[in-house]
Scaffold this active site. Structure first.
Site, PDB file in Angstrom:
ATOM      1  N   HIS A  98      -7.839  -3.226   2.485  1.00 61.88           N
ATOM      2  CA  HIS A  98      -7.301  -2.369   3.713  1.00 61.88           C
ATOM      3  C   HIS A  98      -8.322  -2.182   4.347  1.00 61.88           C
ATOM      4  CE1 HIS A  98      -3.790  -1.126   0.872  1.00 61.88           C
ATOM      5  NE2 HIS A  98      -4.072  -2.729   1.299  1.00 61.88           N
ATOM      6  N   HIS A 108      -1.750 -11.606  -3.558  1.00 64.82           N
ATOM      7  CA  HIS A 108      -1.132 -11.416  -4.447  1.00 64.82           C
ATOM      8  C   HIS A 108      -1.058 -12.695  -5.171  1.00 64.82           C
ATOM      9  CE1 HIS A 108       2.025  -8.436  -1.843  1.00 64.82           C
ATOM     10  NE2 HIS A 108       0.375  -7.937  -1.856  1.00 64.82           N
TER      11      HIS A 108
END
Ligand code: HEM
Length: 730
Positions: free
Chosen positions: A257, A95
């Protein structure tokens, strides 16, 4: 009659003591604040601080070891999922870097902007306040030797390595900012709103995300609908804006992920307090205080989705791809009510160990965005290939992760530390290292003479040097004169550069270069990149002399020429100026802001102050440096001379300005005779219309400002020419 009765507040009344900005009163007024952003006075380390020198003192091995230990030392105030903070740190790194967007180079990990609002309070950055807090003891220990910006990326790398992944490398060199960057993050006035499609459904430029407050796309699907193909479309646009192709996108989402879990144990509205920027003072910079259950661990709420993607969320495996491709998935909802997907095969529903509750097992889950990798045929093919070839998958993720986290750091010359990869990558816009003896002061004098006697005009030389250097953008440190990419595709063909004239100038300069290099002694050479800048300097000296001012334009050799093979045409294409006010160029179709806003945007990219922007623009006009030789804004009878005529004539009340019949142009006529004197664009007239710009324009119109104008112009010019000279102590 329009007065309000005493004491009655209008709906728009601000709280007492709140300052109204001029943009509050007059929303269309040009905002210059980005040119005053990140003022050196904000930096508590002071002007002499040299981060590269500090970083050299950092024991990289030791800090990595400390970070590695930290990962598995679970803290009671925020216990680690599965006993490992690794996945949380990877999300923090991603992020931090993922705000980067190619179109204007803004966002990205450089600066450590995640520490500041608005990013620290974006809904997508929920719980990352905890990640940074967990890192604080390490930051405190190493102090100024590592920036927050570097630490946030290094922590992600250490996390990946801790969980069995071999990374491609790590380079330090990201300097911390001390205040939020002024960045356009979108038009919406509410977090998570999305109102940024341009016509034809194209994501508004230069944005990289589909929603306010998200890094990329809505995990639940477009507008919250479980539509994996629609999600694929959005993902493709958003990741392309970050310079990622399909292969890199699949590698990143799948690789990322593979680790960790999502958090949506309860409904956010029932449990969560305000984000950090709105949190009460006693929360000390933390936000999203969770009043449900324990408030952390199995009660954690972050995105509102819940569950892990794999059965081994703290190990590098191919389980994500196995689950995604080999299982069938159906829509379900998290305890918080968010849309997510679970396997149709019920026997899978108790295969993932719980992150906190001993002996409990859960179902693997996927988001709609994950399923995009399976439903979109192109993504699926790549995902299947990765599953069949785990080594390729590993390498692809390693390289894409490196690119993601290093994309906005500029050239490799700026990379610090022993873990910077040796390999040059095309997206770094490689430039060969200097391999020759540099020209001397005598050579410089000789070359200047030769250039000036080549028959090329002042304006041609100025335009070319400007075209070469002014592609620089401080946001991601790309572009600039070094490399002489102005002579290569795609830059040589950009309309703003007058391709035909540019070709003529470069042919002439190459002849001067060849002649010099052939006859130079020893290993002495001049690069085309240097010669272009030198030619600009020679032209300015002549233009100043013709205006009655003698000045030497500082020039430092040391640039090199890149080859076409070292140039990724598509990647360089984003540096194309759709507007360049300094050359009075504006492409209405391609520009995503008004001419005057694009002027400020360009000045911001070049790191210019308001006075520097002003003096440069006025000087460029009298130097007759407009694209295509247009006469707009050339307020002088002596084009090609470096005089202050632009400012004198702009502020002369005997000229009256009116709109022209040509859209976007203005005409200046003599107030008494009505004779047409000049034509101008908004970026010319803004210096008389905007009160702050006018204040600066006035000082260059003073009767005794001829010399100071030339001096200031040359200083600002050299700043632009050297914007990419990271080798110089500037
Ligand atoms: C977690 C969405 C791409 C790494 C999450 C979460 C969501 C999400 C909703 C759950 C957050 C929470 O509730 O704690 C997406 C979407 C992506 C994307 C929509 C793009 C289409 C990536 C990429 C990476 C990544 C590119 C890294 C390369 C992670 C990690 C976690 C995570 C490691 C787990 C964090 C933890 O365990 O605390 N992502 N993600 N994601 N994401 Fe992504």
């Amino acid at each position: 009659a329009s007065e309000k009765p005493a004491g009655e507040m209008s709906a728009r009344t601000l709280a007492a003591g709140k300052v109204h900005s001029n943009q509050f009163w007059w929303p269309d007024q040009l905002d210059l604040s980005s040119l005053r952003n990140n003022d050196p006075r904000s930096n508590p380390y002071g002007a002499d601080f040299n981060y590269a020198e500090e970083f050299k003192k950092l024991d990289l091995k030791a800090i990595k070891k400390d970070l590695d230990l930290l990962l598995t030392q679970s803290q009671d105030w925020w216990p680690a999922d599965f006993g490992n903070y690794g996945p949380l740190f990877i999300r923090m790194s991603w992020h931090s870097a993922g705000t980067y967007r190619t179109l204007d180079g803004r966002g990205g990990s450089d600066g450590g902007q995640q520490r500041f609002s608005p990013l620290n309070s974006w809904p997508d950055n929920a719980s990352l306040d905890k990640a940074r807090q967990l890192l604080w003891p390490v930051k405190q220990k190493y102090g100024k030797r590592i920036s927050w910006a570097d630490l946030m990326i290094l922590a992600g790398n250490v996390a990946l390595e801790n969980m069995g992944f071999e990374t491609y490398g790590f380079a330090g060199g990201r300097q911390d900012d001390w205040e939020p960057d002024i960045v356009y993050w979108g038009p919406e006035v509410e977090m998570l709103a999305s109102d940024r499609n341009e016509k034809d459904g194209v994501l508004q430029r230069p944005l990289g995300a589909t929603h306010m407050g998200l890094i990329y796309v809505n995990p639940e699907g477009p507008m919250g609908k479980p539509d994996p193909l629609g999600s694929a479309k959005n993902i493709r646009v958003a990741f392309k804006r970050m310079a990622m192709n399909d292969e890199e996108t699949v590698a990143l989402v799948a690789g990322g992920h593979t680790f960790g879990k999502m958090h949506g144990a309860h409904k956010p509205a029932d449990c969560l307090g305000p984000e950090p920027a709105a949190a009460p003072i006693e929360d000390q910079g933390l936000g999203w205080k969770n009043s449900c259950g324990k408030g952390h661990s199995e009660d954690t709420i972050t995105s509102g989705l819940e569950g892990a993607w794999t059965q081994a969320p703290t190990q590098w495996t191919t389980l994500y791809l196995q689950n995604l491709l080999n299982l069938e998935w159906e829509v379900s909802r998290s305890p918080a009510g968010a849309i997510q997907w679970v396997p149709t095969d019920k026997s899978m529903h108790e295969t993932v160990p719980d992150a906190h509750v001993e002996g409990k097992f859960n179902s693997p889950v996927m988001t709609t965005a994950d399923l995009a990798l399976k439903f979109d045929p192109k993504y699926k093919e790549i995902a299947q290939r990765f599953l069949d070839n785990p080594d390729d998958y590993q390498k692809a993720f390693a390289k894409a992760w490196f690119k993601l986290t290093h994309r906005d750091m500029g050239p490799r010359a700026l990379y610090l530390g022993a873990e910077a990869p040796a390999e040059a990558l095309i997206w770094q816009d490689p430039i060969p290292p200097v391999d020759h003896k540099l020209i001397s002061a005598r050579d410089i004098r000789k070359l200047k003479k030769e250039i000036l006697s080549s028959g090329l005009s002042v304006s041609e030389l100025v335009r070319t040097a400007w075209a070469s250097a002014s592609t620089f953008r401080g946001s991601d440190l790309r572009g600039g004169a070094n490399g002489a990419r102005i002579a290569l595709a795609p830059q040589k063909d950009w309309a703003v550069n007058n391709p035909q004239e540019l070709d003529k100038v470069l042919t002439e300069l190459k002849a001067v270069q060849e002649n010099f290099n052939r006859s130079a002694s020893g290993k002495k050479k001049v690069s085309l990149a240097d010669l272009i800048v030198l030619a600009g300097a020679a032209a300015l000296e002549k233009a100043a002399k013709d205006a009655g001012v003698t000045i030497e334009v500082p020039f430092v050799p040391g640039r090199m020429d890149a080859t076409q093979a070292q140039t990724d045409v598509k990647s360089v294409a984003v540096l194309k100026p759709t507007a360049d006010a300094f050359r009075n160029y504006f492409n209405k179709e391609e520009s995503y802001r008004s001419p005057t806003e694009m002027l400020v945007d360009k000045a911001d990219h070049l790191g210019l102050t308001v006075p520097e922007m002003t003096v440069l623009l006025g000087g460029m006009r009298v130097l007759d440096a407009n694209t295509g030789g247009s006469k707009n804004g050339v307020f002088t009878d002596n084009p090609g001379r470096l005089s202050n005529d632009f400012f004198v004539n702009l502020l002369d009340i005997s000229t009256k300005w009116r709109k022209s019949d040509v859209d976007g142009l203005y005409e200046g006529v003599n107030r008494a005779s009505g004779k047409l004197l000049y034509t101008a664009t908004p970026v010319d007239l803004i210096f008389g219309s905007n009160s702050e710009l006018k204040a600066v324009a006035e000082i260059y119109a003073y009767d005794n400002a001829k010399e100071s104008f030339v001096k200031d112009f040359v200083k600002a010019w050299v700043k632009v020419m050297q914007a990419d000279r990271f080798d110089l102590d500037r």
